[in-house]
Design an enzyme around this catalytic site. Structure first.
Site, PDB file in Angstrom:
ATOM      1  N   PRO A  47      -4.891  -5.472   0.955  1.00  0.00           N
ATOM      2  CG  PRO A  47      -3.283  -4.609   2.432  1.00  0.00           C
ATOM      3  CD  PRO A  47      -4.027  -4.293   1.167  1.00  0.00           C
ATOM      4  CG  ASP A  94      -0.768   4.119  16.597  1.00  0.00           C
ATOM      5  OD1 ASP A  94      -1.522   3.129  16.737  1.00  0.00           O
ATOM      6  OD2 ASP A  94      -0.950   5.194  17.184  1.00  0.00           O
ATOM      7  CG  ASP A 106      -2.873 -12.497   4.836  1.00  0.00           C
ATOM      8  OD1 ASP A 106      -3.717 -12.078   5.666  1.00  0.00           O
ATOM      9  OD2 ASP A 106      -3.152 -12.723   3.644  1.00  0.00           O
ATOM     10  N   GLY A 107      -2.789 -11.776   8.392  1.00  0.00           N
ATOM     11  CA  GLY A 107      -3.610 -12.225   9.511  1.00  0.00           C
ATOM     12  C   GLY A 107      -4.556 -13.354   9.132  1.00  0.00           C
ATOM     13  CD  GLN A 163      -0.968  -0.818   3.635  1.00  0.00           C
ATOM     14  OE1 GLN A 163      -2.189  -0.805   3.591  1.00  0.00           O
ATOM     15  NE2 GLN A 163      -0.308  -1.397   4.625  1.00  0.00           N
ATOM     16  CG  ASP A 213     -11.721   1.479   4.676  1.00  0.00           C
ATOM     17  OD1 ASP A 213     -12.107   1.263   5.837  1.00  0.00           O
ATOM     18  OD2 ASP A 213     -11.591   2.614   4.196  1.00  0.00           O
ATOM     19  CG  ASP A 256      -6.823  -1.533  14.303  1.00  0.00           C
ATOM     20  OD1 ASP A 256      -7.703  -0.961  13.644  1.00  0.00           O
ATOM     21  OD2 ASP A 256      -5.879  -0.943  14.854  1.00  0.00           O
ATOM     22  CD  GLU A 277       0.456  -3.991   9.611  1.00  0.00           C
ATOM     23  OE1 GLU A 277      -0.391  -3.482  10.332  1.00  0.00           O
ATOM     24  OE2 GLU A 277       0.360  -4.011   8.357  1.00  0.00           O
TER      25      GLU A 277
HETATM   26  N1  SAM Z   1      -5.897   1.820  14.135  1.00  0.00           N
HETATM   27  C1  SAM Z   1      -4.581   1.618  13.567  1.00  0.00           C
HETATM   28  C2  SAM Z   1      -3.606   2.591  14.092  1.00  0.00           C
HETATM   29  O1  SAM Z   1      -3.848   2.989  15.211  1.00  0.00           O
HETATM   30  O2  SAM Z   1      -2.608   2.887  13.459  1.00  0.00           O
HETATM   31  C3  SAM Z   1      -4.655   1.588  12.109  1.00  0.00           C
HETATM   32  C4  SAM Z   1      -4.561   0.204  11.706  1.00  0.00           C
HETATM   33  S1  SAM Z   1      -5.135   0.110  10.129  1.00  0.00           S
HETATM   34  C5  SAM Z   1      -6.888   0.285  10.397  1.00  0.00           C
HETATM   35  C6  SAM Z   1      -5.087  -1.515   9.659  1.00  0.00           C
HETATM   36  C7  SAM Z   1      -3.726  -2.192   9.566  1.00  0.00           C
HETATM   37  O3  SAM Z   1      -3.990  -3.527   9.127  1.00  0.00           O
HETATM   38  C8  SAM Z   1      -2.769  -1.600   8.540  1.00  0.00           C
HETATM   39  O4  SAM Z   1      -1.551  -1.317   9.157  1.00  0.00           O
HETATM   40  C9  SAM Z   1      -2.620  -2.694   7.462  1.00  0.00           C
HETATM   41  O5  SAM Z   1      -1.319  -2.789   6.905  1.00  0.00           O
HETATM   42  C10 SAM Z   1      -2.964  -3.953   8.255  1.00  0.00           C
HETATM   43  N2  SAM Z   1      -3.513  -5.055   7.471  1.00  0.00           N
HETATM   44  C11 SAM Z   1      -4.310  -4.986   6.381  1.00  0.00           C
HETATM   45  N3  SAM Z   1      -4.593  -6.222   5.938  1.00  0.00           N
HETATM   46  C12 SAM Z   1      -3.987  -7.091   6.783  1.00  0.00           C
HETATM   47  C13 SAM Z   1      -3.910  -8.506   6.841  1.00  0.00           C
HETATM   48  N4  SAM Z   1      -4.523  -9.278   5.934  1.00  0.00           N
HETATM   49  N5  SAM Z   1      -3.188  -9.059   7.844  1.00  0.00           N
HETATM   50  C14 SAM Z   1      -2.564  -8.292   8.765  1.00  0.00           C
HETATM   51  N6  SAM Z   1      -2.584  -6.949   8.748  1.00  0.00           N
HETATM   52  C15 SAM Z   1      -3.293  -6.362   7.764  1.00  0.00           C
END
Ligand code: SAM
Length: 292
Positions: free
Chosen positions: A179, A103, A154-155, A48, A175, A172, A123
């Site tokens: 990923p 973060d 990958d979660g 991303q 959208d 967390d 993450e």
């Molecule tokens: N609330 C967070 C903060 O305080 O920074 C923001 C987190 S953000 C909503 C979502 C995070 O999920 C991103 O850092 C993204 O890289 C990660 N992410 C997206 N898809 C994922 C996956 N399949 N597995 C693990 N992490 C993932």
């Protein structure tokens, strides 16, 4: 600044010498603009586009693919509300999992519970963590941070290996594109259920209840097929478009509406206390109607 402004993609636009971040809300056919005082970092990771900006009004902001994720001014609201509902409701959370790092604010909130022995933060994009460490958060110096284990995976794959071993799980997710797409699949909810202990609890970030109603609806519907206790809840997050944001908590045994609220670490919170904990479950009629 890591990259030249010329490399920026569409959501950063200059107007009269000022730089603006425009967050596109296709559901409402509108954009929300944030005035950027300084673009501190911009890069494309394999997953991303990651940027860090200083905004006028909201402090420093993490932006992923043009969408604001967390700010230094109001990030405490999101971090507390995704974390404490489940952590307080569970009587003795020891093993905690989080999918989506950002973060790492929720992991710092979870450390406020003495019973916690291990927190796995999963993450997919290591760069997000590195960039946040550099620009958003300072090491708190809390030696309990040794309980936090970073897992760069990958979660969706990681969760399939967890069987009956997590007391609390926080999803967390970003959208539902890029990923995070797999974190919205029906099968994912079953993997989540299987990962939890017999009194385990999970919380999902479930989007805007005003313009992303299908995310909230689908999350509640999918979780209700599996868990005996499911409650949507909301809070106000000034940075997020529309202001109001939703989460869904699903529990195998403990009901958040009957939680022992003396467990809330109120001395160390800025948003949540027993009143805001309970009030978050009171939904306006238009949201209740979405969920009927
Ligand atoms: N609330 C967070 C903060 O305080 O920074 C923001 C987190 S953000 C909503 C979502 C995070 O999920 C991103 O850092 C993204 O890289 C990660 N992410 C997206 N898809 C994922 C996956 N399949 N597995 C693990 N992490 C993932």
């Amino acid at each position: 600044m890591t990259n030249n402004k010329n490399t920026l993609t569409g959501y950063y636009k200059e107007s009269d010498e000022d730089l603006w971040l425009w967050d596109d809300i296709p559901e409402l056919d509108m954009e929300v603009g944030y005035k950027v005082e300084a673009l501190l970092h911009y890069e494309r990771s394999p997953f991303q586009e990651i940027s860090i900006v200083d905004t006028q009004g909201f402090g420093r902001m993490l932006v992923l693919d043009g969408t604001p994720q967390v700010t230094t001014k109001d990030g405490f609201i999101y971090n507390e509300m995704i974390t404490h509902i489940a952590m307080t409701t569970h009587r003795e959370p020891k093993r905690v999992g989080m999918i989506g790092g950002g973060d790492c604010g929720p992991s710092r909130e979870a450390l406020k519970y003495e019973s916690v022995e291990q927190i796995d933060v999963v993450e997919i994009d290591q760069q997000v963590i590195e960039v946040c460490r550099r620009w958003m958060t300072k090491d708190s110096g809390d030696e309990r941070e040794a309980c936090i284990r970073m897992i760069y995976r990958d979660g969706y794959k990681w969760i399939q290996e967890q069987k009956n071993n997590l007391d609390v799980l926080l999803i967390d997710r970003s959208d539902p594109y890029g990923p995070a797409t797999s974190l919205y699949k029906q099968q994912f909810y079953q993997y989540v259920y299987d990962s939890l202990t017999e009194d385990g609890i999970v919380v999902f970030q479930s989007g805007s209840p005003f313009y992303n109603t299908s995310i909230l609806k689908n999350t509640v519907r999918s979780l209700s097929k599996l868990f005996p206790i499911v409650h949507p809840y909301v809070c106000s997050i000034p940075t997020f478009p529309g202001g109001i944001w939703s989460f869904v908590v699903a529990s195998k045994k403990w009901d958040p509406l009957q939680a022992d609220l003396t467990r809330l670490p109120c001395k160390d919170t800025k948003y949540i206390d027993p009143e805001t904990f309970l009030a978050s479950f009171v939904l306006p009629k238009y949201i209740k109607n979405i969920l009927k």
